[in-house]
Design a protein around this motif. Structure first.
Motif, mmCIF file in Angstrom:
data_model
loop_
_atom_site.group_PDB
_atom_site.id
_atom_site.type_symbol
_atom_site.label_atom_id
_atom_site.label_comp_id
_atom_site.label_asym_id
_atom_site.label_seq_id
_atom_site.Cartn_x
_atom_site.Cartn_y
_atom_site.Cartn_z
ATOM 1 N N GLY A 172 0.623 -1.250 0.083
ATOM 2 C CA GLY A 172 0.180 0.202 -0.232
ATOM 3 C C GLY A 172 0.505 1.275 -0.143
ATOM 4 O O GLY A 172 0.250 2.245 -0.324
ATOM 5 N N GLU A 173 2.412 1.283 -0.036
ATOM 6 C CA GLU A 173 3.173 2.175 0.161
ATOM 7 C C GLU A 173 3.880 2.479 -1.343
ATOM 8 O O GLU A 173 4.103 1.768 -1.732
ATOM 9 N N ILE A 174 4.177 3.330 -1.445
ATOM 10 C CA ILE A 174 5.672 3.709 -2.925
ATOM 11 C C ILE A 174 6.299 3.927 -2.398
ATOM 12 O O ILE A 174 6.948 4.827 -1.800
ATOM 13 N N ARG A 175 7.528 2.927 -2.367
ATOM 14 C CA ARG A 175 8.670 2.218 -1.849
ATOM 15 C C ARG A 175 9.725 3.023 -2.596
ATOM 16 O O ARG A 175 10.756 3.364 -2.077
ATOM 17 N N ASP A 176 9.582 3.184 -3.841
ATOM 18 C CA ASP A 176 10.815 3.652 -4.531
ATOM 19 C C ASP A 176 10.233 4.557 -5.807
ATOM 20 O O ASP A 176 9.043 4.251 -6.511
ATOM 21 N N CYS A 177 10.685 5.339 -6.862
ATOM 22 C CA CYS A 177 10.498 6.195 -7.917
ATOM 23 C C CYS A 177 12.098 5.879 -8.793
ATOM 24 O O CYS A 177 12.873 6.549 -8.348
ATOM 25 N N VAL A 178 11.515 5.670 -9.901
ATOM 26 C CA VAL A 178 12.789 5.226 -10.637
ATOM 27 C C VAL A 178 13.153 6.043 -12.081
ATOM 28 O O VAL A 178 11.719 5.775 -12.631
ATOM 29 N N GLU A 179 13.713 6.471 -12.081
ATOM 30 C CA GLU A 179 14.369 7.320 -13.839
ATOM 31 C C GLU A 179 14.475 5.907 -14.811
ATOM 32 O O GLU A 179 15.597 5.716 -14.786
ATOM 33 N N ARG A 180 14.178 7.109 -15.839
ATOM 34 C CA ARG A 180 14.903 6.137 -17.540
ATOM 35 C C ARG A 180 16.094 5.513 -17.307
ATOM 36 O O ARG A 180 16.390 4.049 -17.376
ATOM 37 N N GLY A 181 16.919 6.316 -17.142
ATOM 38 C CA GLY A 181 18.232 6.388 -17.052
ATOM 39 C C GLY A 181 18.540 5.238 -15.791
ATOM 40 O O GLY A 181 20.297 4.802 -15.963
ATOM 41 N N PHE A 233 16.529 2.532 -14.918
ATOM 42 C CA PHE A 233 16.106 1.334 -14.889
ATOM 43 C C PHE A 233 16.845 0.102 -14.611
ATOM 44 O O PHE A 233 17.748 -0.427 -15.265
ATOM 45 N N ASP A 234 16.738 -0.231 -13.869
ATOM 46 C CA ASP A 234 17.061 -1.893 -13.509
ATOM 47 C C ASP A 234 16.964 -2.861 -12.717
ATOM 48 O O ASP A 234 15.425 -2.616 -11.601
ATOM 49 N N ARG A 235 16.060 -3.500 -13.328
ATOM 50 C CA ARG A 235 15.351 -4.941 -12.972
ATOM 51 C C ARG A 235 15.151 -5.467 -11.746
ATOM 52 O O ARG A 235 13.783 -5.817 -10.757
#
Length: 504
Positions: A477-486, A488-490
């Motif tokens: 229920g929480e937003i834990r991370d925000c990853v920018e396109r540059g 991106f890492d699976r």
């Protein structure tokens, strides 16, 4: 190796149109054979023939070395063939145990037609243990998640003592952990010499799990071989009849600076905790996370389908608090649910009915509310062309007769007439083939290029990496991370979904 199942020149036509053309291949005992192909390639028709729902026009089948010609689904079950369908065949108002033993309730005695509940519950516990589903057999199915219901379907097939099990898109509703559990079950079934037919649009899973792959296109077998001999690019080319340069089309534009959707502190007890993010015009923002992380719940709250206990949602600077979904639609919000057949379409309705459903009040004229047929026809034609809907389907054709990819195009197209500012897409490519996925990705890119903000919720991390500008990762229920396109890492995205810290 002796085949447990053999198809020999199976052909089938509907109204003069050939949907299967002399399909022939074997399924060896104790092996996993994958079947891939675009929607409409003939996979479902072939499985309906195997399951006794349809009879072939020509050709024959053999099961365990004997002629096999089922005339009803019960014949397949009695022969030792089990099915795990993509569209779940469970009764939500019944318990897990009742669903598992629906057609074979144990009786207290041969002459006493009363269900032996103890034997039923004991048997259900053993099956649930086998699929590692930690629920009581008395649990109503309606309380289970979509992924848990899929595992009940697997347990149901195991309980029938099947010697061949067909799995039709079995991972579409599963989390990564549930899918891994299913794959482990498949490996153990092979050790017991149970053969598996695995149908999936996830080519990575097919290549990893299957001993042999059969490719169908336009009702015919166009390729067959081991995973080592069939790279993903080769599989795609055989499936669609042409080369696709990469799985994801190039983006026609990039995000602007204008914030079009602002979510601040949105919360709902037990569902969502203080969600904060912004969506810019022209941006494709992904939402990743495991099943139960709150992704779909967030989408429903944004659209006004579920209540919001705290926080604000602003569209173009205007608060949406207290507004109904209809009012949010009028302001420029669009929502494609993950259950396109249950919530996104009127499957019994026509293509034209569905494409005009969002703006129908604007297509009536006069005091009696007559439908403006000319405007309706022109609009439907424009929407069909915009999404590349198959030209062979007539406007009066029922949506239920379309392939999954074309159904999803109808769901998307029905919103375009309203020219939304923000699209919320929940699992937009679930259950559709690779060629149709490419078209959906292209349409999403075009929506963003026109200035719309697009929020994409997906269980496929690779999909989000392929099409998004940023990815939000949710957990509990929480937003834990925000990853920018540059960045991106699976591995980073999965780690955040599993045990990451909430972003400030």
């Amino acid at each position: 190796m002796n085949p447990i199942l053999r198809f020999t020149k199976i052909s089938k036509s509907f109204f003069g149109v050939k949907v299967l053309r002399e399909v022939s291949f074997d399924v060896p005992m104790g092996r996993t054979v994958g079947i891939v192909g675009e929607n409409g390639a003939g996979k479902s028709t072939l499985m309906n023939i195997l399951g006794g729902n349809l009879a072939p026009d020509t050709g024959a089948m053999a099961f365990e070395g004997r002629p096999y010609a089922p005339s009803a689904p019960g014949d397949a079950a009695r022969a030792g063939i089990g099915f795990v369908h993509q569209e779940l065949n469970l009764f939500p108002n019944l318990s897990i145990a009742e669903n598992l033993f629906l057609n074979r309730f144990p009786r207290r005695s041969r002459w006493w037609p009363v269900v032996d509940r103890r034997r039923m519950l004991d048997g259900a516990r053993e099956l649930l243990k086998e699929v590692r589903l930690p629920h009581s057999p008395d649990t109503p199915v309606e309380r289970l998640s979509a992924g848990e219901r899929q595992l009940v379907e697997v347990a149901k097939a195991l309980g029938s003592n099947a010697r061949l099990i067909i799995l039709d898109e079995p991972t579409t509703s599963l989390t990564a952990f549930e899918a891994a559990r299913l794959f482990d079950i498949m490996a153990r079934l092979r050790q017991r010499d149970i053969a598996l037919l695995y149908i999936s649009h996830n080519l990575g899973d097919v290549r990893r799990l299957c001993d042999e792959i059969v490719i169908l296109r336009d009702g015919a077998v166009v390729g067959q071989g081991t995973p080592d001999a069939l790279a993903v690019e080769r599989l795609i080319a055989l499936m669609v009849g042409r080369e696709i340069a990469g799985l994801y089309p190039p983006r026609p534009g990039r995000p602007g600076e204008q914030v079009i959707l602002e979510v601040s502190g949105v919360s709902q007890p037990g569902v969502l905790r203080s969600a904060h993010f912004e969506l810019r015009a022209g941006e494709i923002l992904g939402v990743s996370g495991l099943m139960g992380a709150g992704r779909s719940e967030l989408a429903r709250i944004l659209f006004g389908l579920d209540p919001c206990a705290a926080g604000t949602v602003r569209l173009d600077g205007r608060s949406l608090s207290g507004l109904s979904p209809r009012e949010r639609i009028a302001l420029g919000l669009a929502f494609l649910t993950e259950d396109r057949r249950g919530d996104g379409l009127s499957t019994e309705g026509t293509i034209a009915d569905n494409l005009t459903s969002v703006v129908l009040p604007r297509l009536v004229r006069g005091p009696l509310g007559w439908l403006d047929a000319r405007r309706s026809r022109e609009g439907v034609k424009r929407l069909r062309e915009a999404v590349g809907l198959t030209p062979t389907a007539a406007d009066a054709q029922a949506v239920k007769t379309l392939s999954g990819g074309n159904q999803q195009k109808v769901v998307l197209a029905k919103w375009l007439w309203n020219e939304p500012k923000v699209f919320i897409l929940d699992e937009p490519t679930r259950g559709i083939d690779v060629g149709a996925k490419y078209e959906i990705y292209r349409l999403i890119g075009e929506l963003a290029a026109r200035g719309a903000g697009v929020l994409v919720i997906s269980s496929e991390v690779e999909e989000l990496i392929g099409i998004c500008d940023r990815i939000l990762v949710m957990r509990r229920g929480e937003i834990r991370d925000c990853v920018e396109r540059g960045e991106f890492d699976r591995e980073r995205i999965l780690k955040s979904a599993l045990h990451g810290e909430a972003v400030p």
